[in-house]
Design a protein around this motif. Structure first.
Motif, PDB file in Angstrom:
ATOM      1  N   ARG A 197       0.844  -1.187   0.000  1.00  0.00           N
ATOM      2  CA  ARG A 197       0.000   0.000   0.000  1.00  0.00           C
ATOM      3  C   ARG A 197       0.878   1.234   0.000  1.00  0.00           C
ATOM      4  NH1 ARG A 197      -3.167   3.343  -1.081  1.00  0.00           N
ATOM      5  NH2 ARG A 197      -5.013   4.022   0.054  1.00  0.00           N
ATOM      6  N   CYS A 198       0.569   2.163  -0.883  1.00  0.00           N
ATOM      7  CA  CYS A 198       1.281   3.430  -0.964  1.00  0.00           C
ATOM      8  C   CYS A 198       0.320   4.570  -0.644  1.00  0.00           C
ATOM      9  CB  CYS A 198       1.889   3.603  -2.350  1.00  0.00           C
ATOM     10  SG  CYS A 198       3.159   2.363  -2.738  1.00  0.00           S
ATOM     11  N   TYR A 199       0.829   5.783  -0.620  1.00  0.00           N
ATOM     12  CA  TYR A 199      -0.043   6.916  -0.340  1.00  0.00           C
ATOM     13  C   TYR A 199      -1.144   7.010  -1.386  1.00  0.00           C
ATOM     14  CZ  TYR A 199       3.026   8.521   3.357  1.00  0.00           C
ATOM     15  OH  TYR A 199       3.748   8.599   4.524  1.00  0.00           O
ATOM     16  N   GLU A 200      -0.817   6.621  -2.613  1.00  0.00           N
ATOM     17  CA  GLU A 200      -1.813   6.555  -3.685  1.00  0.00           C
ATOM     18  C   GLU A 200      -1.792   5.146  -4.266  1.00  0.00           C
ATOM     19  OE1 GLU A 200      -2.699   8.409  -8.145  1.00  0.00           O
ATOM     20  OE2 GLU A 200      -1.132   9.281  -6.875  1.00  0.00           O
ATOM     21  N   GLY A 201      -2.829   4.384  -4.037  1.00  0.00           N
ATOM     22  CA  GLY A 201      -2.919   3.046  -4.601  1.00  0.00           C
ATOM     23  C   GLY A 201      -1.869   2.098  -4.036  1.00  0.00           C
TER      24      GLY A 201
END
Length: 282
Positions: A197-201
């Motif tokens: 998991r990243c900050y976006e998607g």
């Protein structure tokens, strides 16, 4: 330059601060990347600070005696144009000693990196978007058990320039928002991959595999973790099978970098690199 400015090793909590800077730059790091990053090389992360205030950063993560990777080279916008970046760069580079240094450079900086002795090796394109379908495979991948990483670490060492066992032990440990899968045939590992998991998607990396069929099995196992949100994979353009897999899932090019090296370039079997681990650590 402020007389109180100095470059020093990061203190506890400062890597998280720098990863937040990276998020603000649009680099979209993983939510828990700092855990594994520090395991890769606890001595490889630096800040330039004015007194107690960090104003810039660089990482020079050393893998063994012959290879290092440069990343997280950031000067906070409030302190740019004052010479701090050059000082941070020079101090960081010096810690690599005589190792080959790799980096992934955006187009706007490649000229500066060449002036610093880095030569282009290959282009990497980030493919991103919501997967419209999962790839099909004759194989099936399984989740990796934390207690059985030895074979995976040996496989990785045949693709990555140097062994990185401590990093992988942290990177591949299953926790919320992070999963690793392995694919085998006749009890032999044919590839593995991690989604996080990243900050976006979510990002997938590494995605190392013997062939497209093995990579497809890994993608089919990992992508459901994203639960229909965006996924991103950084793919060397020379791996046409990897690009075909990404395009087959409906992903589109969104970002491009150039892998560059100062010193003898390591021999990387790009046909097995279906996705780079990270642009920060190689």
């Amino acid at each position: 330059m402020n007389s109180e400015f100095a470059v020093r090793s990061m203190r506890p909590g400062e890597l998280e601060l720098v990863l937040e800077w990276a998020r603000q730059e649009g680099w979209n790091p993983g939510l828990d990347d700092s855990i594994a990053f520090l395991e890769a090389d606890p001595s490889g992360f630096f800040v330039g600070s004015i007194g107690e205030v960090p104003v810039g950063s660089i990482s020079i993560v050393k893998y063994g005696d012959s290879f290092a990777f440069l990343g997280l080279y950031i000067v906070h916008p409030d302190f740019r144009g004052k010479g701090y970046g050059k000082a941070i760069w020079e101090a960081g580079i010096a810690t690599a000693e005589d190792r080959t240094i790799g980096l992934d450079g955006v187009a706007a900086q490649q000229g500066n990196y060449r002036k610093a002795g880095f030569e282009p090796a290959y282009t990497t394109i980030r493919y991103g978007g919501v997967a419209s379908s999962l790839p099909t495979s004759t194989l099936a991948a399984q989740p990796v058990l934390d207690s059985r990483l030895e074979g995976l670490q040996r496989y990785d060492a045949a693709v990555f320039p140097q062994p990185r066992d401590a990093f992988l032990a942290a990177w591949c440990t299953a926790r919320k928002g992070r999963r690793t899968a392995v694919v085998r045939k006749s009890h032999k590992i044919r590839g593995y991959g991690t989604i996080r998991r990243c900050y976006e998607g979510y990002k997938i990396g590494p995605l190392f595999a013997n062939d497209a069929d093995s990579a497809a099995a890994l993608l089919a196992e990992l992508i459901p973790e994203a639960k229909g949100t965006q996924i991103f994979i950084d793919i060397p353009v020379e791996n046409r099978e990897a690009i075909a897999l990404a395009e087959g899932m409906g992903l589109q090019p969104v970002f491009e970098t150039m892998r560059m090296y100062r010193g003898p370039a390591p021999a990387i079997p790009l046909k097995h690199v279906f996705g780079v681990t990270t642009l920060e650590l190689g």
